[in-house]
Motif scaffolding. Structure first.
Motif, mmCIF file in Angstrom:
data_model
loop_
_atom_site.group_PDB
_atom_site.id
_atom_site.type_symbol
_atom_site.label_atom_id
_atom_site.label_comp_id
_atom_site.label_asym_id
_atom_site.label_seq_id
_atom_site.Cartn_x
_atom_site.Cartn_y
_atom_site.Cartn_z
ATOM 1 N N HIS A 1 0.865 -1.185 0.000
ATOM 2 C CA HIS A 1 0.000 0.000 0.000
ATOM 3 C C HIS A 1 0.895 1.226 0.000
ATOM 4 N N HIS B 1 1.560 3.854 1.911
ATOM 5 C CA HIS B 1 2.092 4.602 3.059
ATOM 6 C C HIS B 1 3.627 4.614 3.057
ATOM 7 N N HIS C 1 -7.676 0.069 5.358
ATOM 8 C CA HIS C 1 -6.617 0.883 5.972
ATOM 9 C C HIS C 1 -6.079 1.875 4.937
HETATM 10 ZN ZN ZN Z 1 -0.142 1.686 6.502
#
Ligand code: ZN
Length: 339
Positions: A72, A74, A176
């Motif tokens: 992901h 981030h 998330h």
């Molecule tokens: Zn994360």
């Protein structure tokens, strides 16, 4: 019966230091052909040195990596991707949702600011706190170098390896983060869950704008998605023997953790619903008492994101409704439907 704690012969968990409040992040090395790293930590000299040392301890160099999977967008998971690709030429595999964050983080951050500012203003957030939040993501781009996805991954894709042969299936599990994927090997019953399932903390369903290409479209309801996709991981067959997580220790009972997380979100949603018994409230009026003693812009961002996510959940269940008047959104209980 398999020993639940037996180390996997297929993969090596690499725990890397980070300069962030969650002080470490986990990467996973698949020692097969092609040699593959899953997540890589932020762009930070300490993180890079630790990654090089962990690879060297297994007889590898960054230059040997052939694939880099980014679970992901981030920065604590993807920041070193540019460095790794420049040195190794590794292919970059990730969900297409992550592309604008990976290729030009700062441009995408700027593009997203009006979306956040509108939600906060409509939510009655006081000006000084709104300003603090708008500035809280400034400088975030220094934790990553740009990188392009060379193989988009989506639900149902299979990563195939030789020496030793193995297959990992991609599960698209937004919640998330909007571009989050998990990988599952149903032969060894190992799940690579990154931040979808974390043993000791509840992952924040982070507020995000609609994906590029649908700007102005409906806002993603991240908690609603998150709960649904957690259930999918609990329902995997065979049941995961172990889930490697993005931070901290692996999860040995995915079903139990999913029950625990679901109950936590249920309780928080009920608490917010109960707070509306006294009458309609704005997003800010609901957030403030739940998260006292906040000072940092990023903490306010996450707290408001969490409250809005639970309002989305209650709205999806028909228990609350949003009323917009003069640019201010208030949330109200809806009468219970009895049948
Ligand atoms: Zn994360």
């Amino acid at each position: 019966m398999r020993n639940k704690k037996a180390p996997s012969p297929l993969l090596k968990l690499i725990t890397l230091p980070t300069p962030f409040p969650l002080s470490t992040v986990n990467a996973v090395l698949i020692e097969a052909q092609p040699l593959t790293l899953i997540d890589c930590g932020p762009k930070d000299p300490g993180t890079l040195a630790a990654l090089e040392a962990a690879l060297a301890a297994r007889g590898h160099r960054i230059e040997d990596l052939r694939q880099l999977v980014l679970t992901h967008h981030h920065v604590d998971h993807v920041g070193l991707a540019g460095t790794i690709v420049a040195r190794s030429g590794a292919a970059v595999l990730s969900h297409p949702y992550n592309a604008p964050y990976l290729t030009n983080f700062e441009a995408h951050r700027q593009r997203n600011l009006p979306f956040f500012a509108q939600i906060w203003a409509e939510g009655g957030v006081p000006g000084p706190i709104l300003e603090k939040m708008l500035h809280s993501s400034e400088g975030m781009g220094r934790w990553l170098d740009p990188v392009a996805i060379t193989r988009p991954l989506d639900e149902g894709d299979i990563l195939t390896f030789t020496d030793p042969p193995q297959q990992w299936r991609v599960y698209y599990t937004p919640g998330h983060a909007g571009g989050l994927i998990c990988l599952y090997n149903n032969h060894t019953a190992e799940l690579l869950a990154n931040d979808h399932l974390i043993r000791d903390i509840s992952s924040n369903p982070v507020l995000e704008p609609p994906p590029l290409g649908s700007v102005g479209g409906p806002r993603p309801k991240r908690l609603v998605e998150y709960l649904r996709h957690m259930q999918r991981m609990a329902a995997l067959a065979p049941a995961p023997r172990i889930a490697y997580t993005g931070h901290g220790e692996p999860v040995l009972d995915v079903g139990e953790l999913v029950r625990k997380r679901t109950a936590f979100h249920r309780r928080r949603a009920d608490k917010i619903h109960a707070a509306l018994a006294a009458g309609p409230r704005t997003l800010w009026q609901l957030t403030e008492p739940l998260f006292a003693r906040l000072t940092r812009g990023m903490d306010f961002f996450l707290a408001i994101s969490e409250t809005l996510a639970h309002l989305d959940l209650l709205e999806s269940e028909g228990r609350v409704e949003a009323l917009c008047r003069n640019g201010l959104v208030t949330w109200a209980q809806r009468p219970a439907v009895s049948d």
